[in-house]
Design a protein around this motif. Structure first.
Motif, short mmCIF file in Angstrom:
data_model
loop_
_atom_site.label_atom_id
_atom_site.label_comp_id
_atom_site.label_asym_id
_atom_site.label_seq_id
_atom_site.Cartn_x
_atom_site.Cartn_y
_atom_site.Cartn_z
N TYR A 47 1.35 37.54 8.84
CA TYR A 47 0.99 36.66 7.74
C TYR A 47 1.77 35.35 7.89
O TYR A 47 2.97 35.36 8.19
N TYR A 48 1.07 34.22 7.70
CA TYR A 48 1.69 32.91 7.83
C TYR A 48 1.40 32.08 6.58
O TYR A 48 0.32 32.18 5.99
N ARG A 49 2.36 31.26 6.20
CA ARG A 49 2.16 30.38 5.05
C ARG A 49 2.89 29.07 5.30
O ARG A 49 4.05 29.05 5.73
N ASN A 50 2.18 27.97 5.06
CA ASN A 50 2.77 26.65 5.26
C ASN A 50 2.42 25.75 4.07
O ASN A 50 1.32 25.81 3.54
N TYR A 51 3.38 24.93 3.66
CA TYR A 51 3.05 23.86 2.74
C TYR A 51 3.91 22.64 3.09
O TYR A 51 5.02 22.76 3.63
N GLY A 52 3.35 21.49 2.81
CA GLY A 52 4.04 20.26 3.15
C GLY A 52 3.64 19.12 2.25
O GLY A 52 2.56 19.12 1.63
N PHE A 53 4.54 18.11 2.15
CA PHE A 53 4.32 16.94 1.32
C PHE A 53 4.81 15.71 2.09
O PHE A 53 5.73 15.79 2.90
N ALA A 54 4.17 14.59 1.83
CA ALA A 54 4.58 13.34 2.48
C ALA A 54 4.29 12.16 1.55
O ALA A 54 3.31 12.17 0.80
N VAL A 55 5.16 11.16 1.59
CA VAL A 55 4.95 9.91 0.88
C VAL A 55 5.24 8.78 1.86
O VAL A 55 6.02 8.93 2.81
N GLY A 56 4.60 7.65 1.65
CA GLY A 56 4.82 6.53 2.54
C GLY A 56 4.36 5.23 1.93
O GLY A 56 3.74 5.19 0.85
N GLN A 65 0.85 -1.19 0.00
CA GLN A 65 0.00 0.00 0.00
C GLN A 65 0.89 1.24 0.00
O GLN A 65 1.81 1.35 0.80
N LEU A 66 0.60 2.18 -0.92
CA LEU A 66 1.37 3.42 -1.01
C LEU A 66 0.46 4.61 -0.67
O LEU A 66 -0.73 4.60 -1.00
N THR A 67 1.03 5.63 -0.04
CA THR A 67 0.26 6.82 0.33
C THR A 67 1.04 8.08 -0.06
O THR A 67 2.27 8.07 -0.15
N ALA A 68 0.30 9.14 -0.29
CA ALA A 68 0.90 10.46 -0.56
C ALA A 68 -0.06 11.52 -0.05
O ALA A 68 -1.28 11.33 -0.07
N SER A 69 0.48 12.63 0.40
CA SER A 69 -0.37 13.71 0.91
C SER A 69 0.32 15.05 0.69
O SER A 69 1.55 15.13 0.55
N GLY A 70 -0.49 16.09 0.68
CA GLY A 70 0.04 17.45 0.55
C GLY A 70 -0.94 18.43 1.15
O GLY A 70 -2.15 18.17 1.23
N SER A 71 -0.44 19.58 1.59
CA SER A 71 -1.32 20.60 2.17
C SER A 71 -0.72 21.98 1.92
O SER A 71 0.50 22.14 1.78
N TYR A 72 -1.62 22.98 1.88
CA TYR A 72 -1.21 24.37 1.72
C TYR A 72 -2.08 25.22 2.65
O TYR A 72 -3.29 25.02 2.73
N TYR A 73 -1.45 26.17 3.36
CA TYR A 73 -2.14 26.93 4.41
C TYR A 73 -1.68 28.38 4.37
O TYR A 73 -0.49 28.66 4.19
N GLU A 74 -2.63 29.30 4.56
CA GLU A 74 -2.32 30.72 4.71
C GLU A 74 -3.17 31.31 5.83
O GLU A 74 -4.32 30.89 6.04
N ARG A 75 -2.61 32.30 6.52
CA ARG A 75 -3.34 32.98 7.58
C ARG A 75 -2.92 34.44 7.63
O ARG A 75 -1.74 34.76 7.50
N TRP A 76 -3.92 35.33 7.84
CA TRP A 76 -3.68 36.76 7.99
C TRP A 76 -4.23 37.21 9.35
O TRP A 76 -5.35 36.85 9.71
N VAL A 77 -3.47 37.99 10.08
CA VAL A 77 -3.92 38.55 11.36
C VAL A 77 -3.75 40.06 11.31
O VAL A 77 -2.64 40.56 11.07
N ALA A 78 -4.85 40.80 11.50
CA ALA A 78 -4.82 42.27 11.48
C ALA A 78 -4.77 42.78 12.91
O ALA A 78 -5.58 42.39 13.76
N ARG A 79 -3.82 43.68 13.18
CA ARG A 79 -3.65 44.23 14.53
C ARG A 79 -4.04 45.71 14.54
O ARG A 79 -3.72 46.44 13.61
N SER A 80 -4.70 46.12 15.62
CA SER A 80 -5.18 47.50 15.72
C SER A 80 -4.08 48.41 16.27
O SER A 80 -3.61 48.23 17.39
N HIS A 81 -3.72 49.40 15.48
CA HIS A 81 -2.71 50.38 15.91
C HIS A 81 -3.32 51.31 16.96
O HIS A 81 -4.49 51.70 16.87
#
Length: 662
Positions: free
Chosen positions: A254-263, A227-243
């Motif tokens: 601002y945050y950004r994440n991406y990842g990949f996996a095989v198994g 059995q073979l598996t593969a996965s991937g994800s992409y993520y973004e986040r914005w946070v607004a702060r009051s001056h």
């Protein structure tokens, strides 16, 4: 945990397969290591606004206090640094201020959550001193399956979590989409500034934010063995702060994440099998400038200035994880679990690390034997050897015993835990104002030692037809504990008007003892009562705090008493089912080393579920509920410690839609 389960269905939950405690599959009722399970049904019925709210609402041992820099999770008195969070058995990557960013997770894509408390370093290595939270994602069992939850609440709260499963021949796919937005809120306009309490603050208790995650999981059953598996994800986040007038907040986050996996998993003869996994994750943290900022950094002799519209990298975290293991069954009485692991953690951060980047790696090997000495007695013995780039070799053994008698399970365990310093703790230096507090300089420390712990527990569990309950007592003794310790300001920091300076240090020692209790009772087919209570007394020796060095004082940001309660009723008519759930959570005073303690509080929520019946492939449920029924609001001024960030009583509506084509 579950609303409306029939009495005869309770055995299904007890026969659920869990893997986290030993790394091998066991029915929940027979697991050699006690495991708390949050089922998919429980996650759906709670209808939480966030993952933090969901976990703390369903498990008394888990506590949170939300903020821009993460959820600040604690398990039995120890914070995020000592809790290993896994996704399908792989380490989660991506943190904000040392706190895992749980916004990465898609609730619609979660099958169940397994929680194992206590040191688990013999299997999982560093970070598993307090315990392990393993998030098991969905595997589509149908030709086609769609799940969608849309939630709308006050303060601009919107959440959409969707999962689409598809099976074509030997290939299965699960695609996930998760979106969340909040306008944020403000519980007080009071702020401490230069040792004075001032009104008119523009800071928000919870800032406006938006995030989304896209994910894909593939599974290919090549043949009966492979059995073979593969996965991937992409993520973004914005946070607004009051001056504001006392807080010059020149940038948003601002945050950004991406990842990949095989198994892969290869079945050998009998029940024996081999697995191998390789994954890569990259998590980025940036400043989005909206005002001009003149920094204290120089390039070619000129002071660096940032202008509105610029996006400036603050840090990039990279993780490479390679794992291989084999599970071998010798007759009916012996299971051998062996494996090797390579973990690389890299960090890029301009101006905050010498040379702008640093990295560490670990190499590890482990072996574990499960011996069924008798039909009612199982002994598990394991050990792990870990080589870390900075702290050298560490050895982590564990032994546990399960004794079964009638409907009772008696468990006992002893383990040595291990935690290596993170890249940030070793090398990272920065200046920040968090939550309206003092301008503080934070310093890494290359001389840190590895932290170790000795953990022992004894537990009794009862699993009858209507009653299920467990009681566990434990003690956790820690050495070389790493904490941020306030140090003297340098002359340079005083010139920059920095108010506090902190450095990561190894404290002499800490000790925690506590008791966990959980129960589930179903007096009738329509009524379920469940809950939990967690008592923890974590104390440590803190140097440089104006106290006797040898005196044990409560560890920072910990509460002794935490409890959850859930009462559910449901009844079905011909075309309609009504479910009513009442959820309560209590947290005692949260103790802090500096400033003020946070008040004790309790919150209650009611959820009503309205389900249409009689449809062959579709399930539709409308949830209408109210969070924080009694309108508790913590109005502690900014700059001091608060108990909770809840905005008070608020109403929500959500729609749960499921489609299955078998």
């Amino acid at each position: 945990m579950q609303e409306g389960k029939k009495v005869e269905e309770l055995s299904v939950r007890l026969d659920e397969v869990v893997v986290t405690g030993t790394g091998t599959e066991h029915y929940l009722k027979d697991a050699p290591v006690q495991t708390e399970v949050l089922t998919r049904k429980a996650l759906e019925q709670f209808q939480a606004r966030s993952m933090e709210e969901l976990l703390s609402g369903l498990s008394a041992s888990l506590t949170f206090h939300d903020g821009d820099m993460g959820g600040h999770i604690q398990l039995n008195g120890l914070n995020n640094d000592y809790i290993l969070i896994l996704i399908d058995g792989k380490r989660m990557n991506g943190d904000v201020g040392g706190q895992n960013d749980l916004n990465l997770l898609n609730p619609a894509n979660i099958e169940r959550i397994e929680i194992v408390k206590g040191a688990a370093s013999s299997l999982y290595g560093s970070d598993a001193i307090a315990g392990v939270i393993n998030i098991i994602t969905r595997k589509s069992p149908h030709k086609m399956e769609l799940t969608s939850t849309s939630r709308v609440g006050e303060y601009g709260d919107v959440r959409e979590s969707a999962s689409f499963g598809l099976s074509v021949g030997k290939i299965k796919s699960v695609t996930g989409v998760n979106f969340r937005h909040t306008d944020g809120w403000q519980n007080t306009d009071l702020q401490w500034n230069q040792q004075q309490l001032k009104p008119g603050s523009t800071l928000k208790t919870m800032n406006r934010s938006t995030n989304y995650t896209l994910s894909e999981n593939l599974e290919w059953q090549v043949n009966d063995q492979l059995q073979l598996t593969a996965s991937g994800s992409y993520y973004e986040r914005w946070v607004a702060r009051s001056h504001g007038q006392w807080s010059y907040l020149a940038n948003d986050f601002y945050y950004r994440n991406y990842g990949f996996a095989v198994g892969g998993k290869y079945k050998l003869g009998g029940r024996n099998y081999l697995t191998a996994d390789l994954s890569y994750d990259r998590y980025g943290y940036f400043y989005d400038y909206k005002l001009q900022e003149v920094t204290d950094y120089f390039m070619e002799g000129n002071r660096i200035t940032y202008f509105p519209g610029q996006r400036i990298k603050q840090s990039i975290q990279k993780q490479v994880l390679g794992q291989a293991k084999g599970v071998f069954y010798f007759g009916e009485r012996h299971i051998l679990n062996t494996g090797i692991e390579y973990l690389y953690n890299g960090l890029e951060s301009p101006h905050r690390i010498d040379g702008d980047r640093a990295s560490v790696y670990t190499l590890a090997a482990y072996a574990q034997e499960e011996w069924t000495a008798r039909e009612n007695t199982v002994v598990t013995v394991g050990a792990r050897g870990t080589l870390h780039k900075e702290t050298g070799l560490n050895f982590s053994p564990k032994v546990s015993v399960l004794y079964k008698w009638s409907d009772f399970n008696l468990r006992a365990s002893y383990a040595m835990g291990y935690k290596s310093p993170t890249v940030k703790e070793l090398y990272y230096n920065y200046i920040a104002t968090l939550g309206g507090g003092a301008l503080t300089a934070y310093h890494g420390n290359k001389d840190l030692k590895a932290q170790t712990s000795q953990y022992a527990s004894v537990g009794l569990e009862y699993a009858g037809n209507k009653w299920q309950a467990s009681l566990t007592g434990y003690v956790n003794l820690l050495r070389h504990l790493i904490e941020l310790v306030e140090i003297n300001l340098t002359p340079e920091e005083k010139l920059e008007e920095i108010e506090k300076s902190k450095e990561y240090r190894n404290l002499t020692r800490a000790r925690i003892w506590g008791v966990d209790f959980t129960f589930n009772y179903q007096p009738t087919k329509d009524v379920t009562l469940s809950g939990g209570y967690s008592f923890a007394d974590p104390k440590a020796q803190y140097p440089n705090q104006g106290i006797n060095y040898m005196e044990y004082i409560p560890m920072d940001a910990t509460s002794k008493h935490n409890a959850t309660f859930h009462a559910a009723w449901q009844h079905a008519w011909k075309r309609y089912r009504l479910g009513v759930g009442v959820y309560g959570r209590y947290q005692s005073t949260r103790r802090y080393v500096k400033d003020n303690n946070a008040d004790a509080f309790q919150t209650w929520r009611i959820n009503t579920a309205h389900t249409c019946l009689g449809m062959k492939r579709w399930t539709m449920t409308l949830n209408v509920g109210v969070d924080n029924v009694f309108n508790y609001i913590d109005r502690t001024p900014f700059g001091y410690n608060r108990a909770t960030t809840t905005p008070g009583r608020n109403f929500y509506v959500s729609a749960l839609l499921k489609f299955k084509n078998r």
